[in-house]
Write a protein that holds these residues in place. Structure first.
Motif, PDB file in Angstrom:
ATOM      1  N   VAL A  74      33.685  25.905  29.643  1.00 43.25           N
ATOM      2  CA  VAL A  74      34.772  26.791  29.222  1.00 43.25           C
ATOM      3  C   VAL A  74      34.719  28.036  30.098  1.00 43.25           C
ATOM      4  CG1 VAL A  74      34.854  25.978  26.834  1.00 43.25           C
ATOM      5  CG2 VAL A  74      33.389  27.898  27.433  1.00 43.25           C
ATOM      6  N   SER A  75      35.792  28.808  30.063  1.00 41.29           N
ATOM      7  CA  SER A  75      35.848  30.030  30.860  1.00 41.29           C
ATOM      8  C   SER A  75      34.850  31.060  30.335  1.00 41.29           C
ATOM      9  CB  SER A  75      37.257  30.619  30.815  1.00 41.29           C
ATOM     10  OG  SER A  75      37.309  31.822  31.534  1.00 41.29           O
ATOM     11  N   PRO A  76      33.956  31.554  31.201  1.00 39.36           N
ATOM     12  CA  PRO A  76      32.997  32.572  30.762  1.00 39.36           C
ATOM     13  C   PRO A  76      33.703  33.859  30.336  1.00 39.36           C
ATOM     14  CG  PRO A  76      32.401  31.679  32.927  1.00 39.36           C
ATOM     15  CD  PRO A  76      33.769  31.180  32.599  1.00 39.36           C
ATOM     16  N   GLU A  78      32.810  36.914  30.586  1.00 42.60           N
ATOM     17  CA  GLU A  78      32.754  38.002  31.572  1.00 42.60           C
ATOM     18  C   GLU A  78      33.775  37.827  32.691  1.00 42.60           C
ATOM     19  OE1 GLU A  78      29.658  34.951  32.815  1.00 42.60           O
ATOM     20  OE2 GLU A  78      30.190  35.932  30.936  1.00 42.60           O
ATOM     21  N   MET A  79      34.360  36.645  32.825  1.00 44.69           N
ATOM     22  CA  MET A  79      35.391  36.392  33.844  1.00 44.69           C
ATOM     23  C   MET A  79      36.796  36.644  33.312  1.00 44.69           C
ATOM     24  SD  MET A  79      34.036  35.473  36.758  1.00 44.69           S
ATOM     25  CE  MET A  79      35.353  34.635  37.605  1.00 44.69           C
ATOM     26  N   SER A  80      36.910  37.052  32.054  1.00 42.88           N
ATOM     27  CA  SER A  80      38.219  37.280  31.440  1.00 42.88           C
ATOM     28  C   SER A  80      38.961  38.399  32.174  1.00 42.88           C
ATOM     29  CB  SER A  80      38.041  37.640  29.971  1.00 42.88           C
ATOM     30  OG  SER A  80      39.287  37.878  29.373  1.00 42.88           O
ATOM     31  N   ASP A  81      40.196  38.113  32.567  1.00 43.68           N
ATOM     32  CA  ASP A  81      41.027  39.080  33.297  1.00 43.68           C
ATOM     33  C   ASP A  81      42.331  39.235  32.526  1.00 43.68           C
ATOM     34  OD1 ASP A  81      42.686  40.485  35.007  1.00 43.68           O
ATOM     35  OD2 ASP A  81      42.234  39.274  36.764  1.00 43.68           O
ATOM     36  N   THR A  82      42.485  40.373  31.874  1.00 44.04           N
ATOM     37  CA  THR A  82      43.701  40.625  31.103  1.00 44.04           C
ATOM     38  C   THR A  82      44.557  41.719  31.730  1.00 44.04           C
ATOM     39  OG1 THR A  82      42.513  42.183  29.688  1.00 44.04           O
ATOM     40  CG2 THR A  82      42.636  39.893  28.923  1.00 44.04           C
ATOM     41  N   ARG A 155      38.290  27.928  36.123  1.00 38.20           N
ATOM     42  CA  ARG A 155      38.326  27.903  34.647  1.00 38.20           C
ATOM     43  C   ARG A 155      38.954  29.191  34.109  1.00 38.20           C
ATOM     44  NH1 ARG A 155      37.835  22.985  32.329  1.00 38.20           N
ATOM     45  NH2 ARG A 155      35.753  22.160  32.574  1.00 38.20           N
ATOM     46  N   ALA A 156      38.560  30.336  34.687  1.00 39.95           N
ATOM     47  CA  ALA A 156      39.102  31.616  34.231  1.00 39.95           C
ATOM     48  C   ALA A 156      40.608  31.680  34.487  1.00 39.95           C
ATOM     49  CB  ALA A 156      38.383  32.770  34.924  1.00 39.95           C
TER      50      ALA A 156
END
Length: 196
Positions: A74-76, A78-82, A155-156
């Motif tokens: 799954v997408s980590p 800490e890689m979340s980009d909003t 993934r991210a």
């Protein structure tokens, strides 16, 4: 004139995003690296399909490698980009076709988005021939965005893209069509206006 290829080998940022209000949003893919940014326009359905195919391809890479490929399940977090898209958003072209591949040697996802091209032909056979020539013409083809991503970045990207697609107008609980802020004519209520 030679083909223009916007190439990003492991960009600083590769995201799907929108400009505008729900119901009137324009969707973009945007790659950024080394102070340059490329934005290409596409349809909401193309964003959703791309995200789903990326997840499917990454799942297949993990399966075939027996879990040894550097691809998270799954997408980590800490890689979340909003963050919003980089501005100003200047459309280079509108996407017509997209392609995905996994480079097993470098362990990178390759995403290609090629400009929409209007082909004119007198018959279906002429149209098929024109499409085939276009696909084989690497030097004179339409503009293309090509991005190489790690499994984690891919993934991210897929997670954010699906979040962007799902952040639109809420669905009507009766008919599942999108609700506009001013309501909509619900077919399940025989045309009576349903307020949001």
């Amino acid at each position: 004139m030679s083909r223009q290829v916007f190439f990003y080998d492991q960009p600083d940022r590769f995201v799907a995003g929108t400009v505008g209000l729900p119901g009137r949003r324009s969707f973009f893919l945007q790659a950024t690296a080394g102070g340059r940014t490329t934005s290409v326009a596409l349809e909401k359905t193309q964003v959703a399909a791309l995200a789903e195919r990326i997840d499917e391809l990454l799942d297949e890479v993990v399966r075939r490698s027996g879990g040894s490929a550097p691809v998270p399940a799954v997408s980590p977090t800490e890689m979340s980009d909003t963050a919003p898209l980089e501005t100003p958003v200047e459309e280079e072209f509108r996407v017509g076709t997209m392609a995905l591949a996994w480079d097993g040697e470098d362990e990178r996802m390759i995403v290609e988005a090629q400009a929409l091209v209007e082909l004119e032909a007198d018959s279906d056979e002429d149209l098929a021939d024109a499409e085939e020539r276009l696909l084989q013409d690497d030097e004179n083809g339409p503009p293309m965005l090509r991005v190489r991503l790690t499994g984690t970045m891919a993934r991210a990207f897929a997670k954010r893209a699906l979040d962007v697609v799902n952040a639109g107008r809420p669905p009507c609980p009766l008919c599942s069509l999108p609700l506009d802020p001013e309501g909509h004519v619900c077919p399940r209520q025989n045309g009576y206006r349903r307020d949001a």
